[in-house]
Every structure is written in C-alpha cells, then in structure tokens.
Design an enzyme around this catalytic site. Structure first.
Site, PDB file in Angstrom:
ATOM      1  N   LYS A  88      78.629  11.279 204.058  1.00 61.22           N
ATOM      2  CA  LYS A  88      78.930  12.480 203.288  1.00 61.22           C
ATOM      3  C   LYS A  88      79.377  13.577 204.253  1.00 61.22           C
ATOM      4  O   LYS A  88      79.199  13.469 205.446  1.00 61.22           O
ATOM      5  CB  LYS A  88      77.672  12.958 202.544  1.00 61.22           C
ATOM      6  CG  LYS A  88      77.345  12.081 201.349  1.00 61.22           C
ATOM      7  CD  LYS A  88      76.149  12.614 200.557  1.00 61.22           C
ATOM      8  CE  LYS A  88      76.236  14.052 200.143  1.00 61.22           C
ATOM      9  NZ  LYS A  88      77.460  14.421 199.398  1.00 61.22           N
ATOM     10  N   ALA A 101      79.971  11.347 197.369  1.00 58.56           N
ATOM     11  CA  ALA A 101      79.902  10.757 198.713  1.00 58.56           C
ATOM     12  C   ALA A 101      81.313  10.399 199.152  1.00 58.56           C
ATOM     13  O   ALA A 101      82.215  10.246 198.320  1.00 58.56           O
ATOM     14  CB  ALA A 101      79.031   9.511 198.711  1.00 58.56           C
ATOM     15  N   ASP A 102      81.481  10.266 200.454  1.00 62.97           N
ATOM     16  CA  ASP A 102      82.789   9.863 200.995  1.00 62.97           C
ATOM     17  C   ASP A 102      82.875   8.354 201.152  1.00 62.97           C
ATOM     18  O   ASP A 102      83.951   7.776 201.003  1.00 62.97           O
ATOM     19  CB  ASP A 102      83.033  10.582 202.315  1.00 62.97           C
ATOM     20  CG  ASP A 102      83.000  12.082 202.103  1.00 62.97           C
ATOM     21  OD1 ASP A 102      83.805  12.570 201.291  1.00 62.97           O
ATOM     22  OD2 ASP A 102      82.129  12.752 202.670  1.00 62.97           O
ATOM     23  N   ASP A 109      75.057  14.060 193.490  1.00 69.11           N
ATOM     24  CA  ASP A 109      76.023  14.467 194.512  1.00 69.11           C
ATOM     25  C   ASP A 109      77.075  13.364 194.691  1.00 69.11           C
ATOM     26  O   ASP A 109      76.840  12.207 194.341  1.00 69.11           O
ATOM     27  CB  ASP A 109      75.285  14.729 195.830  1.00 69.11           C
ATOM     28  CG  ASP A 109      76.034  15.669 196.767  1.00 69.11           C
ATOM     29  OD1 ASP A 109      77.245  15.895 196.557  1.00 69.11           O
ATOM     30  OD2 ASP A 109      75.409  16.177 197.714  1.00 69.11           O
ATOM     31  N   GLU A 144      73.231  19.504 201.712  1.00 63.77           N
ATOM     32  CA  GLU A 144      73.150  18.313 200.848  1.00 63.77           C
ATOM     33  C   GLU A 144      71.993  17.411 201.274  1.00 63.77           C
ATOM     34  O   GLU A 144      71.283  16.860 200.427  1.00 63.77           O
ATOM     35  CB  GLU A 144      74.470  17.527 200.909  1.00 63.77           C
ATOM     36  CG  GLU A 144      75.608  18.236 200.195  1.00 63.77           C
ATOM     37  CD  GLU A 144      76.953  17.575 200.367  1.00 63.77           C
ATOM     38  OE1 GLU A 144      77.801  17.762 199.488  1.00 63.77           O
ATOM     39  OE2 GLU A 144      77.173  16.880 201.384  1.00 63.77           O
ATOM     40  N   GLY A 198      83.516  17.326 202.782  1.00 64.20           N
ATOM     41  CA  GLY A 198      83.636  18.665 202.174  1.00 64.20           C
ATOM     42  C   GLY A 198      82.892  19.745 202.954  1.00 64.20           C
ATOM     43  O   GLY A 198      82.992  20.928 202.620  1.00 64.20           O
ATOM     44  N   GLY A 257      81.617  19.216 196.241  1.00 66.92           N
ATOM     45  CA  GLY A 257      82.818  18.384 196.255  1.00 66.92           C
ATOM     46  C   GLY A 257      83.392  18.276 194.857  1.00 66.92           C
ATOM     47  O   GLY A 257      82.830  18.794 193.882  1.00 66.92           O
ATOM     48  N   SER A 258      84.527  17.561 194.758  1.00 69.96           N
ATOM     49  CA  SER A 258      85.242  17.538 193.479  1.00 69.96           C
ATOM     50  C   SER A 258      84.502  16.755 192.397  1.00 69.96           C
ATOM     51  O   SER A 258      84.537  17.124 191.223  1.00 69.96           O
ATOM     52  CB  SER A 258      86.646  16.965 193.686  1.00 69.96           C
ATOM     53  OG  SER A 258      86.585  15.664 194.220  1.00 69.96           O
TER      54      SER A 258
HETATM   55  C1  5RP Z   1      80.695  17.372 200.629  1.00 69.55           C
HETATM   56  C2  5RP Z   1      80.445  15.954 200.288  1.00 69.55           C
HETATM   57  C3  5RP Z   1      81.104  15.418 199.071  1.00 69.55           C
HETATM   58  O1  5RP Z   1      80.122  14.939 198.210  1.00 69.55           O
HETATM   59  C4  5RP Z   1      82.018  14.318 199.457  1.00 69.55           C
HETATM   60  O2  5RP Z   1      82.940  14.834 200.389  1.00 69.55           O
HETATM   61  C5  5RP Z   1      82.737  13.722 198.251  1.00 69.55           C
HETATM   62  O3  5RP Z   1      83.690  14.644 197.796  1.00 69.55           O
HETATM   63  P1  5RP Z   1      84.589  14.368 196.516  1.00 69.55           P
HETATM   64  O4  5RP Z   1      83.657  14.264 195.352  1.00 69.55           O
HETATM   65  O5  5RP Z   1      85.492  15.580 196.443  1.00 69.55           O
HETATM   66  O6  5RP Z   1      85.351  13.100 196.743  1.00 69.55           O
HETATM   67  O7  5RP Z   1      79.742  15.240 200.945  1.00 69.55           O
HETATM   68  O8  5RP Z   1      80.023  17.738 201.804  1.00 69.55           O
END
Ligand code: 5RP
Length: 234
Positions: free
Chosen positions: A103, A91-92, A89, A112, A106, A35-36
C-alpha cells in the site's frame, strides 16, 4: 478525489467499495481508507448516512477526512475511540494466498497502517488487476522516512537491495505526506519473503513506516468482470 466512472477499472473499484460499505452497521467505529477505491466507499457511506445510517469514523488521510466531512459523517479520534470495528481500504497489490499487501502509492501508508493495526477487521477492496502471485514485481514498496538524513536512510535501503526513488508530486516538488515526511519508493522486484523484508526495513534508522502490510488483512473483496470474489485470510 475525482471519481472517474467511465474507466472500466473504476467501475470495478466502485462495485467492490459498495459491497464493503454494506458491512458498516449502526454504531460502528469505521476506519476510512485512502485512494480512489476508498473514495467510492466513502461516497457510498455518505449516501447511507443521508439515509439515516449512524456510525463514527477515523480517516486515514486529510483527503478522506475532507470527503467524509462533506457528507456530514461524524469523525472521531483514537483518544475517544481506541478500537476500530472495521477498517476498509484499498491496496496497490494483494498477494494471493497470504493476502499480504503493498500500500501507499497514494502516500497515506503511515496513517493507513495505524488505523489497520487498531481494527478488529481490516477489509481490503480492489479490482482484480491488483492480485499478484508475489508482491513487488510491478510496484515499489513505498517507505515513509524522516526528512532529516534521508540520503543516509536511502543508502541503507539500497544496501537491502532496493533501487530507491524519492517521490515527487505532480509539480515536481518533493512529495510531502500528511505527517510532513517524505516517501522513498523502493523497487525490490519480486519479493520472495515479504515478512523478512518488513523486519529488515523496520531495522533501518530513519524509516518511519513501510507500505508492506503483513498478516493484517481479514478479508479482500475483489471485483472482476464476472462479479465479486471474497478472499479470507487462512
Ligand atoms: C494510499 C493507498 C491506496 O489504498 C492504494 O494506493 C490504492 O489506491 P487506489 O484505490 O486509488 O487504486 O494505499 O496510500
């Protein structure tokens, strides 16, 4: 992963990611999230690698692997490195208090979770927009399912109360995970008991893994406009 540094949220993600990258020390085995926010962390580790920091890493997606390789970071596998020292990592959603997570928006949730499960410390990096009182109100629970019989799996998920949406990619084709499976985004609304929901989802035939991360978080680094906060599991 293109990194947008003009977006104020992106700048917060970058700050949290740099703070977490500082936890990586010489000789460690490191889980690289996806993810970003994780992309900022990998970029920072790449910078530190160029300065002489030496560690090895297990990536949670092909995209993160590619980014790490572009910096020359040494990648290894579970065959030789079954125990990860620290996994970092994004998370959403992060639930205040429990530090349980959603999560997988992405699409990398399966790898993960495998990497998080094999890690001594699981450090989550987010900006403060990801903190919630209860999981599920704003984002679905991504569920990776087998392609075979997926409509049957979807019906079982609906029976648990989800509005199920098959994930598509930007071109409108069915989204394919690194493992070759599909994702069903399950909208439950606010989840009152996420451990119980996780147990129910685990019982659905056809479900490979879910984006609910229950009881796995060691620490959350949250970037706010006023600075960084560290939340630790009770
Ligand atoms: C990917 C994930 C990401 O960690 C999650 O989507 C957060 O993404 P971002 O850092 O772009 O906000 O779980 O599978």
């Amino acid at each position: 992963m293109s990194i947008n540094t003009t977006d104020p949220r992106a700048e917060l993600k970058r700050k949290a990611a740099i703070e977490a990258a500082d936890m990586v020390k010489d000789g460690m085995v490191v889980g690289l999230g996806s993810g970003s926010t994780s992309a900022f962390m990998i970029e920072e580790l790449g910078r530190r690698w160029a300065e002489g920091l030496r560690f090895c890493a297990i990536p949670t997606s092909e995209r993160s692997a590619e980014q790490a390789r572009s910096h020359g970071i040494k990648l290894v596998t579970f065959a030789t490195h079954p125990q990860i020292d620290i996994d970092i990592d994004g998370a959403d959603e992060v639930e205040r208090g429990t530090l349980n997570l959603i999560k997988g928006l992405g699409g990398a949730l399966f790898r993960e979770k495998i990497v998080a499960a094999a890690s001594r410390r699981f450090v989550v990096v987010v900006d403060d927009s990801k903190l919630v009182d209860r999981l599920g109100a704003a984002v679905p629970v991504p569920v990776e399912v087998a392609n075979f019989g997926w409509t049957s799996t979807a019906r079982q998920l609906e029976a648990l109360g989800a509005k199920v949406v098959q994930r598509l990619d930007r071109s409108g084709n069915v989204f394919v995970t690194d493992g070759g499976n599909m994702i069903l985004d399950c909208h439950f609304g606010e989840i009152a008991d996420s451990p119980a929901l996780q147990r129910q989802l685990d019982g659905v035939v056809g479900v490979i893994e879910t984006g609910l991360f229950i009881g796995r978080t060691s620490e959350v680094i949250v970037a706010t406009a006023d600075g960084l906060q560290r939340l630790r599991a009770a």
